[in-house]
Design an enzyme around this catalytic site. Structure first.
Site, PDB file in Angstrom:
ATOM      1  N   PRO A   9       0.791  -1.228   0.000  1.00 61.66           N
ATOM      2  CA  PRO A   9       0.000   0.000   0.000  1.00 61.66           C
ATOM      3  C   PRO A   9       0.827   1.285   0.000  1.00 61.66           C
ATOM      4  CG  PRO A   9      -0.151  -1.136   2.126  1.00 61.66           C
ATOM      5  CD  PRO A   9       0.506  -2.079   1.168  1.00 61.66           C
ATOM      6  N   ASN A  10       0.368   2.217  -0.803  1.00 59.98           N
ATOM      7  CA  ASN A  10       0.928   3.578  -0.891  1.00 59.98           C
ATOM      8  C   ASN A  10       2.273   3.669  -1.611  1.00 59.98           C
ATOM      9  OD1 ASN A  10      -1.254   4.817   0.653  1.00 59.98           O
ATOM     10  ND2 ASN A  10      -0.396   3.716   2.398  1.00 59.98           N
ATOM     11  N   ARG A  17       4.241  11.146  -1.776  1.00 59.92           N
ATOM     12  CA  ARG A  17       4.107  10.963  -0.319  1.00 59.92           C
ATOM     13  C   ARG A  17       5.434  11.243   0.393  1.00 59.92           C
ATOM     14  NH1 ARG A  17       4.547   4.522   1.174  1.00 59.92           N
ATOM     15  NH2 ARG A  17       4.070   5.319   3.249  1.00 59.92           N
ATOM     16  N   TYR A  22      10.767   9.245   1.515  1.00 61.37           N
ATOM     17  CA  TYR A  22      10.774   8.284   0.411  1.00 61.37           C
ATOM     18  C   TYR A  22      11.403   8.816  -0.881  1.00 61.37           C
ATOM     19  CZ  TYR A  22       7.675   5.860   3.621  1.00 61.37           C
ATOM     20  OH  TYR A  22       7.165   5.242   4.732  1.00 61.37           O
ATOM     21  N   ASN A  74       8.209  -5.462  -1.097  1.00 65.60           N
ATOM     22  CA  ASN A  74       8.088  -4.360  -0.150  1.00 65.60           C
ATOM     23  C   ASN A  74       6.623  -4.338   0.287  1.00 65.60           C
ATOM     24  OD1 ASN A  74       7.914  -2.050   1.337  1.00 65.60           O
ATOM     25  ND2 ASN A  74       8.883  -0.713  -0.181  1.00 65.60           N
ATOM     26  N   ALA A  77       3.205  -0.870   4.626  1.00 67.06           N
ATOM     27  CA  ALA A  77       2.633  -0.896   5.984  1.00 67.06           C
ATOM     28  C   ALA A  77       2.277  -2.316   6.438  1.00 67.06           C
ATOM     29  CB  ALA A  77       1.403  -0.002   6.049  1.00 67.06           C
ATOM     30  N   GLU A  98      13.269  -9.064   1.123  1.00 67.60           N
ATOM     31  CA  GLU A  98      12.470  -7.942   1.630  1.00 67.60           C
ATOM     32  C   GLU A  98      13.202  -6.642   1.309  1.00 67.60           C
ATOM     33  OE1 GLU A  98      12.386  -7.969   5.894  1.00 67.60           O
ATOM     34  OE2 GLU A  98      10.856  -6.401   6.024  1.00 67.60           O
ATOM     35  N   HIS A 100      12.894  -2.220   1.699  1.00 64.31           N
ATOM     36  CA  HIS A 100      12.227  -1.004   2.167  1.00 64.31           C
ATOM     37  C   HIS A 100      13.023   0.193   1.679  1.00 64.31           C
ATOM     38  CE1 HIS A 100       9.416  -3.158   4.623  1.00 64.31           C
ATOM     39  NE2 HIS A 100      10.422  -3.914   5.005  1.00 64.31           N
ATOM     40  N   ARG A 107      13.348   4.195  12.418  1.00 62.65           N
ATOM     41  CA  ARG A 107      12.082   4.944  12.501  1.00 62.65           C
ATOM     42  C   ARG A 107      11.274   4.506  13.730  1.00 62.65           C
ATOM     43  NH1 ARG A 107       9.264   5.006   6.852  1.00 62.65           N
ATOM     44  NH2 ARG A 107       8.012   6.582   7.944  1.00 62.65           N
TER      45      ARG A 107
END
Ligand code: DQA
Length: 145
Positions: A9-10, A17, A22, A74, A77, A98, A100, A107
């Site tokens: 998502p996103n 965003r 990002y 990725n 969320a 994975e 990111h 974070r």
């Protein structure tokens, strides 16, 4: 050797965003980078998939069974919440990396847990969108072994 790059998502909003986190490159830039990296590392094809829906991501992982050799994911969320995506990756047993864009380890506390990561053999974090290239390189090296 066929790869599948899955984004959660996103990630389609990257470039718009939170650019301080990002970056300013778009989702289209990620797709172009994955296509180029696929050629560079000897993949016959790099398929891409993005969804804002957990079940759709699970469906795509299941569909990869028997047709895809390696996954770069990725889960965005859903990384931090989805046992369903973890179970789907385990179910198909396809080698997965994975990725990111941001340095999730630096974070918020809630970003420190990665369920999907428990089914991945490698993790690339905090390298911006270049991380997708790195993840495809790691995947190619693993599949060629
Ligand atoms: C992300 C990190 C996640 O915590 C976040 O929810 C995202 C993007 C990343 O690529 O840095 O949407 O997966």
């Amino acid at each position: 050797m066929k790869a599948l790059v899955i984004n959660g998502p996103n990630i389609n909003m990257v470039g718009i965003r939170e650019p301080a986190i990002y970056g300013s490159d778009s989702y289209q830039d990620i797709l172009a980078l994955c296509e180029a990296a696929g050629k560079e590392f000897g993949f016959e094809a790099v398929e891409t998939f993005q969804s804002n829906h957990e079940g759709a991501i699970i469906d795509r992982i299941q569909e990869a069974y028997g047709t895809i050799d390696g996954i770069v994911i990725n889960p965005a969320a859903y990384t931090h919440t989805s046992v369903g995506i973890l179970d789907a990756l385990k179910a198909v047993s396809i080698p997965a990396v994975e990725v990111h864009i941001s340095a999730v380890d630096q974070r918020e506390e809630f970003r420190q847990i990665s369920y999907a990561g428990m089914a991945c053999f490698a993790r690339v974090i905090g390298e911006g969108i270049e991380g997708y290239r790195h993840a495809l390189q790691i995947l190619a090296d693993h599949l060629k072994q």
